[in-house]
Design an enzyme around this catalytic site. Structure first.
Site, PDB file in Angstrom:
ATOM      1  N   THR A  89       0.851  -1.188   0.000  1.00 57.85           N
ATOM      2  CA  THR A  89       0.000   0.000   0.000  1.00 57.85           C
ATOM      3  C   THR A  89       0.888   1.240   0.000  1.00 57.85           C
ATOM      4  OG1 THR A  89      -0.157  -0.146   2.424  1.00 57.85           O
ATOM      5  CG2 THR A  89      -1.965  -1.079   1.145  1.00 57.85           C
ATOM      6  N   GLY A  90       0.657   2.123  -0.938  1.00 58.22           N
ATOM      7  CA  GLY A  90       1.478   3.311  -1.073  1.00 58.22           C
ATOM      8  C   GLY A  90       1.112   4.408  -0.090  1.00 58.22           C
ATOM      9  N   TYR A 140       6.762  -1.998  -9.892  1.00 60.64           N
ATOM     10  CA  TYR A 140       6.080  -1.764 -11.158  1.00 60.64           C
ATOM     11  C   TYR A 140       7.085  -1.952 -12.290  1.00 60.64           C
ATOM     12  CZ  TYR A 140       2.380   0.454  -8.388  1.00 60.64           C
ATOM     13  OH  TYR A 140       1.387   0.706  -7.483  1.00 60.64           O
ATOM     14  N   THR A 166       3.498  -5.848 -10.042  1.00 61.44           N
ATOM     15  CA  THR A 166       2.137  -5.369 -10.272  1.00 61.44           C
ATOM     16  C   THR A 166       1.948  -5.106 -11.761  1.00 61.44           C
ATOM     17  OG1 THR A 166       1.989  -4.367  -8.079  1.00 61.44           O
ATOM     18  CG2 THR A 166       0.477  -3.551  -9.763  1.00 61.44           C
ATOM     19  N   HIS A 288      -6.843  -4.288  -8.155  1.00 57.57           N
ATOM     20  CA  HIS A 288      -6.153  -3.123  -7.586  1.00 57.57           C
ATOM     21  C   HIS A 288      -7.064  -2.365  -6.631  1.00 57.57           C
ATOM     22  CE1 HIS A 288      -2.246  -1.035  -8.283  1.00 57.57           C
ATOM     23  NE2 HIS A 288      -2.840  -0.089  -7.583  1.00 57.57           N
ATOM     24  N   ASP A 319      -6.678 -10.406  -3.444  1.00 58.54           N
ATOM     25  CA  ASP A 319      -6.990  -9.292  -2.555  1.00 58.54           C
ATOM     26  C   ASP A 319      -8.260  -8.615  -3.033  1.00 58.54           C
ATOM     27  OD1 ASP A 319      -6.350  -7.691  -4.742  1.00 58.54           O
ATOM     28  OD2 ASP A 319      -4.512  -6.887  -3.901  1.00 58.54           O
ATOM     29  N   PHE A 322     -11.392  -7.423   1.601  1.00 51.58           N
ATOM     30  CA  PHE A 322     -11.371  -8.296   2.783  1.00 51.58           C
ATOM     31  C   PHE A 322     -11.359  -7.452   4.053  1.00 51.58           C
ATOM     32  CE2 PHE A 322      -9.922 -11.002  -0.590  1.00 51.58           C
ATOM     33  CZ  PHE A 322     -10.484 -12.237  -0.294  1.00 51.58           C
ATOM     34  N   ARG A 343      -6.585  -2.300   2.599  1.00 49.59           N
ATOM     35  CA  ARG A 343      -7.207  -1.248   3.396  1.00 49.59           C
ATOM     36  C   ARG A 343      -7.387  -1.665   4.851  1.00 49.59           C
ATOM     37  NH1 ARG A 343      -9.852  -0.617  -1.685  1.00 49.59           N
ATOM     38  NH2 ARG A 343      -9.657   1.503  -2.536  1.00 49.59           N
TER      39      ARG A 343
END
Length: 391
Positions: A89-90, A140, A166, A288, A319, A322, A343
């Site tokens: 997570t960025g 990436y 990714t 994503h 993902d 969830f 998240r």
């Protein structure tokens, strides 16, 4: 001092990921929270990621001794304490100071893997050194292949054994909920600037005394003075992504990377089979987080057909949406080897730093344990589709 500031009674008493989300919403400025929350365009995929779980019901067994319950899993030849890991997570450094280190430490303490994002605000070497545990590295496929090769080399030299590519971001999705907060490239509008002032705790934690954090792994890609998360880095990153990305590039990466290779962004059985042919060790079914192609299927929608095609030949993870331990159990029953949380643990980070992430993991683990017991299944390795019913 800083840990006490965040690890308050709110975090320790949170009973669900949704409660951590509510705390996070209060504790960070609006533009940070909406970056975490936002999906693409009308956010149909974002909502689909949650709605899909309500279409799958449990069919429990009774009169089964579940005194002892086990949720440990083998993943890529290593044991994980739970059937989930923390995905990349960025911008974690905008939610809590050195947020990437906090997440990695929480994962290490829980005995689960953590996937460090390429756009972290702490260098990959520092995260590995300071957190320990099982760390994977996400990357990436940038236009500058030399930079991708450099990241792979740095990860290998730091002792990271798994690279996650990714593939669903050759173009940036249109994230209206996020971009409406800015009057220009990463320049907050006046409404959000005033909102930042209303969050002195966040200002003290993130901005004092060094100002906005910087992308610690992207200096050679972005250039001097362009790595601040507040500056034009995001738009430059978007320009650096390569829309010509193809399976040939994956083969190239496989050729230079000596460790495990995971392809993230698979959404159909044919691509899953192709991943095996190019030498991938695992795949992550992913849209994503609903932030790219709006209207796309959920990873849970395609999981059964992918499992039918490749189960046993490659690690199958996924993902998207969830939030409950029951969601994870449903995915494992459908054949998933593990679930990546995004998240869910990010809410914990925003709510309470490392303590918040630890609480998020604890909530998910306790819910999985309880669901296994109520299902009449003492070992998560014994789950299969007979415990589910499509409704």
């Amino acid at each position: 001092m800083r840990r006490r500031l965040y690890a308050g009674r709110d975090v320790s008493r949170a009973q669900s990921i949704e409660e951590l989300r509510a705390i996070a919403r209060r504790r960070v400025p609006n533009f940070c929270f909406e970056y975490v929350e936002g999906g693409a365009e009308e956010e149909m995929t974002l909502h689909r990621n949650r709605d899909v779980f309500s279409e799958i019901a449990f069919q429990p067994r009774t009169l089964v001794d579940v005194t002892r319950r086990n949720q440990r899993r083998q993943l890529l030849g290593q044991e994980s304490a739970s059937p989930f890991l923390i995905g990349p997570t960025g911008f974690s450094g905008l939610l809590s100071r050195e947020g990437d280190v906090s997440i990695a430490r929480a994962a290490a303490a829980a005995g689960i893997p953590f996937v460090l994002t390429n756009v972290s605000t702490t260098s990959l070497e520092d995260v590995v050194r300071r957190a320990g545990g099982c760390i994977w590295m996400q990357v990436y496929m940038y236009r500058t292949r030399a930079f991708v090769e450099q990241i792979a080399r740095r990860a290998h030299e730091a002792g990271i054994g798994t690279l996650v590519l990714t593939t669903d971001s050759a173009l940036y999705g249109k994230r209206e909920w996020d971009t409406r907060n800015f009057s220009g490239p990463q320049n907050l509008n006046w409404r959000n600037k005033l909102d930042v002032i209303r969050h002195p705790r966040w200002i003290f934690d993130i901005l004092y005394p060094r100002g906005f954090p910087h992308f610690a792994n992207l200096g050679d890609l972005l250039g001097p003075g362009q790595t601040s998360v507040r500056g034009a880095a995001s738009s430059i990153l978007g320009q650096s992504l390569d829309p010509s990305l193809s399976w040939t590039d994956v083969e190239w990466l496989r050729g230079i990377w000596p460790g495990k290779l995971i392809i993230k962004g698979i959404m159909n059985a044919q691509d899953a089979a192709r991943a095996i042919s190019v030498g991938a060790d695992g795949i992550v079914l992913s849209n994503h987080g609903g932030r790219q192609l709006d209207g796309a299927l959920s990873a849970m929608d395609v999981l059964p057909e992918v499992v039918a095609e490749v189960k046993g030949r490659i690690a199958v993870m996924l993902d998207g949406g969830f939030r409950r331990g029951s969601d994870v159990v449903k995915a494992v029953a459908l054949g998933a080897d593990a679930v990546l949380l995004g998240r869910a643990t990010t809410y914990g980070l925003a709510a309470g730093g490392q303590a918040g992430v630890e609480r998020a993991i604890e909530i998910m683990r306790s819910e999985i344990d309880r669901v296994l017991g109520l299902l009449g299944c003492g070992d998560i390795g014994q789950l299969d589709q007979s415990y589910l019913r499509k409704v």
